[in-house]
Design an enzyme around this catalytic site. Structure first.
Site, short mmCIF file in Angstrom:
data_model
loop_
_atom_site.label_atom_id
_atom_site.label_comp_id
_atom_site.label_asym_id
_atom_site.label_seq_id
_atom_site.Cartn_x
_atom_site.Cartn_y
_atom_site.Cartn_z
N GLU A 168 0.87 -1.18 0.00
CA GLU A 168 0.00 0.00 0.00
C GLU A 168 0.90 1.23 0.00
OE1 GLU A 168 -3.13 0.12 2.97
OE2 GLU A 168 -2.85 2.28 3.27
N GLU A 173 -2.34 11.23 3.93
CA GLU A 173 -3.37 10.93 4.92
C GLU A 173 -3.40 12.05 5.95
OE1 GLU A 173 -4.42 6.54 6.02
OE2 GLU A 173 -2.22 6.69 5.87
#
Length: 292
Positions: A168, A173
Site C-alpha cells: 500500500e 493521509e
C-alpha cells in the site's frame, strides 16, 4: 504465498567420501549436513529515472456532474473497511461530484445503508493501473474530529496475497483531530502499522483545509519518494530482499476518499457538528517513468 528460497552450497567430493557424507546426514549427523546460506540482497542501483513532462493520464475536472466513468469507479458499502470506519460509501452525486473545475468528495451525517454517515471512495482500478511513475494530486482537505481523507494506492492484482502482503502507498493521509499534520506512508508485510514497522513521514503544513496543496509520489524500481508542495518528505529505498519488504514491483491503482471515524480517524471521537465535510481535488495527473 511465495516461499523464501534458500541456496544450498555443497562441496564436491570423491564418490566414497560423498557416500559417507550422505549416510552421516541421513542419520542426523552435524558436521556432514549441507551448509545453508541465506539469500543475499540484490544490489539496487538508482538510475535517476526521469518522468515524462506531459501527463499520460489525468483528470482536470473541467466538466460537470458525476466523475467521468472512463476514468473512475467506486468502492461501495459500509463494512468498516478493516478499520472500523463509520461511513457508507455510495456512488451518489451527493457524495462525489464534479463542478467549478474540481472534484468534491463530501462526507455527510445521515443514515446511509446501515451506517450513520455517507461518503465516496473513488478508484481508478482497471481504468488507470500503473507500474512506476509520478502521480500528483492538488487538493484541499476536510477538517474536524472524525474526518480521515486519503490519497493512496493499492495493488490491482494482489500478486503476493491480501493486505498488507501486496503493499500500500499512502500519498497523503490526514486525521482531523491532528490538524495540518500530513502523513506519507508505505505498508508491506515486513513494514506495516499493526506491527509498528511502517515506513512513514509526517510534515506540518499550515492551512491544508483552507488552501490547495500538492501531494505527489515518485515511484521507481529503486525507491518510493513522497513530496508535499514539491518538497521531498519521504524516501523508502528498495532493499533488494523479498516481496515482504518490497512488493512494489506490480501495478497499482489510485484511490481518493474521505472516511469518517475508524481506528485512526476516530481515535478522539467524531464531532457531528462539523458535517458535511469535503475534500476538493483540483486535478489528478499521472506521468510515466522514462525507462533506461
Amino acid at each position: 504465498m511465495p516461499l523464501l528460497k534458500k541456496t544450498v552450497m555443497l562441496t564436491f567430493f570423491t564418490a566414497p567420501i560423498a557416500l559417507l557424507l550422505s549416510l552421516t546426514s541421513c542419520s542426523g549427523g552435524g558436521e556432514g549436513d549441507p551448509i545453508i546460506t541465506p539469500p543475499k540482497p540484490v544490489e539496487q542501483v538508482d538510475k535517476n529515472w526521469k518522468f515524462e513532462s506531459t501527463a499520460t493520464w489525468s483528470d482536470e475536472f473541467d466538466y460537470d456532474g458525476l466523475p467521468a466513468t472512463a476514468k473512475w469507479d467506486y468502492d461501495l458499502g459500509g463494512s468498516g473497511w478493516g478499520n472500523n470506519e463509520k461511513q457508507n460509501y455510495t456512488n451518489s452525486i451527493a457524495n462525489g461530484s464534479v463542478g467549478n473545475g474540481m472534484l468534491t468528495i463530501t462526507a455527510k451525517k445521515e443514515s446511509s445503508g446501515s451506517m450513520a454517515y455517507s461518503s465516496a471512495r473513488l478508484v481508478t482500478r482497471n481504468k488507470m493501473d500503473v507500474l512506476y511513475g509520478r502521480i500528483e494530486v492538488k487538493a484541499k482537505l476536510p477538517s474536524g474530529k472524525g474526518t480521515w481523507p486519503a490519497i493512496w494506492m493499492l495493488p490491482t492484482d494482489r500478486a503476493y496475497g491480501d493486505w498488507p502482503k501486496s503493499g500500500e502507498i499512502d500519498i497523503m493521509e490526514h486525521v482531523g483531530y491532528d490538524q495540518d499534520n500530513v502523513h506519507f506512508t508505505t505498508h508491506s508485510e515486513a513494514y506495516y502499522f499493526k506491527i509498528n514497522t511502517q515506513k512513514s513521514s509526517t510534515k506540518k503544513i499550515a492551512g491544508v483545509s483552507t488552501a490547495f496543496h500538492t501531494y505527489r509520489v515518485d515511484w521507481t524500481p529503486y525507491a518510493i519518494r513522497g513530496y508535499f508542495d514539491g518538497e521531498k518528505v519521504f524516501e523508502f529505498v528498495n532493499e533488494g530482499k523479498t516481496y515482504k519488504e518490497w512488493p512494489f514491483d506490480k501495478r497499482f491503482h489510485l484511490l481518493l476518499n474521505v472516511a469518517v471515524g475508524g481506528d485512526w480517524g476516530g481515535a478522539q471521537g467524531i464531532d457531528d457538528t462539523i458535517f458535511p465535510q469535503k475534500m476538493e481535488i483540483d486535478y489528478v495527473r499521472y506521468f510515466k517513468m522514462i525507462d533506461q
